[in-house]
Design an enzyme around this catalytic site. Structure first.
Site, PDB file in Angstrom:
ATOM      1  N   HIS A  72       0.839  -1.201   0.000  1.00 32.82           N
ATOM      2  CA  HIS A  72       0.000   0.000   0.000  1.00 32.82           C
ATOM      3  C   HIS A  72       0.875   1.253   0.000  1.00 32.82           C
ATOM      4  CE1 HIS A  72      -4.206  -1.491   1.222  1.00 32.82           C
ATOM      5  NE2 HIS A  72      -3.547  -2.448   0.610  1.00 32.82           N
ATOM      6  N   TYR A 200      -9.390   5.111   7.153  1.00 27.91           N
ATOM      7  CA  TYR A 200      -9.597   5.480   8.557  1.00 27.91           C
ATOM      8  C   TYR A 200     -10.663   6.574   8.563  1.00 27.91           C
ATOM      9  CZ  TYR A 200      -5.238   3.145  10.020  1.00 27.91           C
ATOM     10  OH  TYR A 200      -4.259   2.230  10.306  1.00 27.91           O
TER      11      TYR A 200
HETATM   12  C1  PHB Z   1      -6.022  -4.519  10.443  1.00 27.70           C
HETATM   13  O1  PHB Z   1      -5.998  -4.746   9.232  1.00 27.70           O
HETATM   14  O2  PHB Z   1      -6.415  -5.389  11.251  1.00 27.70           O
HETATM   15  C2  PHB Z   1      -5.616  -3.198  10.955  1.00 27.70           C
HETATM   16  C3  PHB Z   1      -5.174  -2.233  10.079  1.00 27.70           C
HETATM   17  C4  PHB Z   1      -4.799  -0.991  10.557  1.00 27.70           C
HETATM   18  C5  PHB Z   1      -4.868  -0.720  11.900  1.00 27.70           C
HETATM   19  C6  PHB Z   1      -5.299  -1.688  12.786  1.00 27.70           C
HETATM   20  C7  PHB Z   1      -5.688  -2.933  12.331  1.00 27.70           C
HETATM   21  O3  PHB Z   1      -4.512   0.503  12.354  1.00 27.70           O
END
Ligand code: PHB
Ligand code: APR
Length: 390
Positions: A72, A200
């Site tokens: 990514h 996010y």
């Molecule tokens: C996940 O893919 O489980 C994951 C990704 C990013 C994060 C926390 C968990 O900040």
């Protein structure tokens, strides 16, 4: 039984330490209280910093990761329905890789067993002794028989609820921590992720995260109350809430597939220091916990054992304990920076209870600022992809 390094715990920290040591000709035995199936079935986070990927590559366990890991360039942040892409590659020339921690655990166990390494699963009554001497030992019960493993050193890689940290004499370790007024509900689903990017989300309804394990398996999270009951979250409610938090404009892309696992995780920040007493060295979650928002837990564990393995290697090559003496300070330097970043990212993206509405407004303003400033975005990128090792 006798070994050079006795390792308590076969999570990512213990397994990775054992593999790095093996590559350097240092013998280790891992003692794990759970079964192999349990360890390999635990669902956890999945973002790897470049340094963690490089380490796995160096010790020859990155085969499947190279094939199945998803590189990514950055992540998306969605603020009240408004989506922004933060491109790490453009900002600082680095990337992260999405590959489940569960898969790393499987790869490491397989590599170790294939090389004839020892992992004592299902160990009962695990305890550590003589930590102040140069002959520490691990005691446990295997298949009903008592076993003592004499070691040169012990690595406490037994996670937050393990026994190593608590085996230190009272007053030898100082702990720091805080809990958060919310938890994460995580759901693993047979569904195509809504985007190629991790998203996010900060919305007035709370935080959400859209992550993935592959192109057809999504891993999503919702901010929920700290005492939330998973029984109150049927699958439809989870999908509905995820859609509402992502906002109307983007939620059409959500593929509400079958949820195969769901659970609630408390959020906490915690550090124990120093990370050493006598011949016991703590690494990973046994010494520190971060809230998962910055995706640092596994990466910090990897950085700890990289540092510890280097110090042990130095000891076995030269007989000098100089680098071992620096282990705790070196590891903690990075740990505190990751603590800072994890708490900062958590505070910016979550909604705190109404009594903290002033903070809520400040966090929203800060996130808005970060998204508009190349300097702030660069700092975010540097921390997210992982700070340099010492
Ligand atoms: C996940 O893919 O489980 C994951 C990704 C990013 C994060 C926390 C968990 O900040
Ligand atoms: N005896 C032996 N093993 C134990 C004991 C004990 N008394 N107590 C706990 N363990 C084992 C657990 O069963 C687990 O397999 O120690 C292991 C600790 O593993 P993790 O909790 O995964 O911790 P760590 O290896 O430090 O991993 C750090 O993984 O789980 C994530 O959030 C964590 O991302 C972070 C990273």
């Amino acid at each position: 039984m006798r070994t050079q390094v006795g390792i308590v715990g076969s999570g990512p920290a213990g397994l990775l330490l054992a593999e790095i040591l093996r590559c350097n000709g240092i013998d280790a035995v891992i003692v794990e209280c759970k079964s192999r199936a349990y360890v390999e079935g635990r669902i956890r986070a999945g973002v790897l910093e470049q340094g963690t990927v490089d380490l796995l590559r160096e010790i020859g366990v990155a085969h499947r990761l190279e094939q199945e890991g998803l590189v990514h360039d950055g992540v998306d942040i969605c603020l009240d329905g408004d989506r922004h892409h933060i491109n790490f590659r453009e900002l600082i020339g680095k990337t992260v890789v999405i590959y489940g921690q569960t898969e790393i655990t499987k790869d490491l166990i397989q590599a170790r067993l294939a090389a004839g390494g020892n992992i004592l699963f299902d160990a009962g009554e695990v305890s550590v002794h003589n930590l102040d001497t140069d002959k520490p030992s691990i005691n446990c019960v295997i298949n009903g028989s008592r076993l003592r493993i004499d070691c040169d050193f012990i690595a406490g890689c037994d996670g937050f609820h393990g026994i190593c940290r608590d085996s230190l004499p009272a007053g030898q370790i100082k702990t720091f921590g805080q809990t958060y007024p919310f938890a994460w509900l995580g759901a693993l689903a047979e569904s195509v992720p809504p985007s190629k990017q991790l998203i996010y989300v900060r919305s007035s309804r709370g935080f959400a995260l859209f992550s993935m394990r592959s192109r057809t398996i999504s891993r999503n999270y919702l901010q929920v109350g700290p005492d939330e009951d998973i029984g109150q979250w049927p699958d439809e409610r989870i999908w509905q809430e995820l859609a509402q938090r992502l906002g109307e404009e983007h939620s059409a892309c959500i593929d509400a597939g079958r949820i195969v696992e769901k659970s609630i995780t408390q959020m906490r920040s915690f550090v124990a220091q120093p990370m050493r007493h006598g011949r016991l060295f703590l690494a990973g979650d046994a010494a520190h916990i971060v809230p998962p928002t910055g995706a640092k837990g596994l990466n910090l564990a990897a950085a700890d054992v990289r540092c510890l393995a280097g110090a042990l290697k130095q000891y076995y090559q030269s007989g000098s304990e100089d680098v071992l003496h620096k282990y705790s300070a070196t590891a903690l330097n990075r740990v505190w920076k990751a603590q800072r970043f994890s708490r900062w990212m958590t505070s910016l993206l979550h909604i705190y209870p109404a009594q903290q509405d002033f903070e809520n407004q400040i966090h929203q303003a800060e996130l808005d600022y970060v998204l508009s400033s190349k300097a702030a975005l660069t700092s975010f990128a540097e921390n997210y992809v992982g700070l340099p090792y010492h």
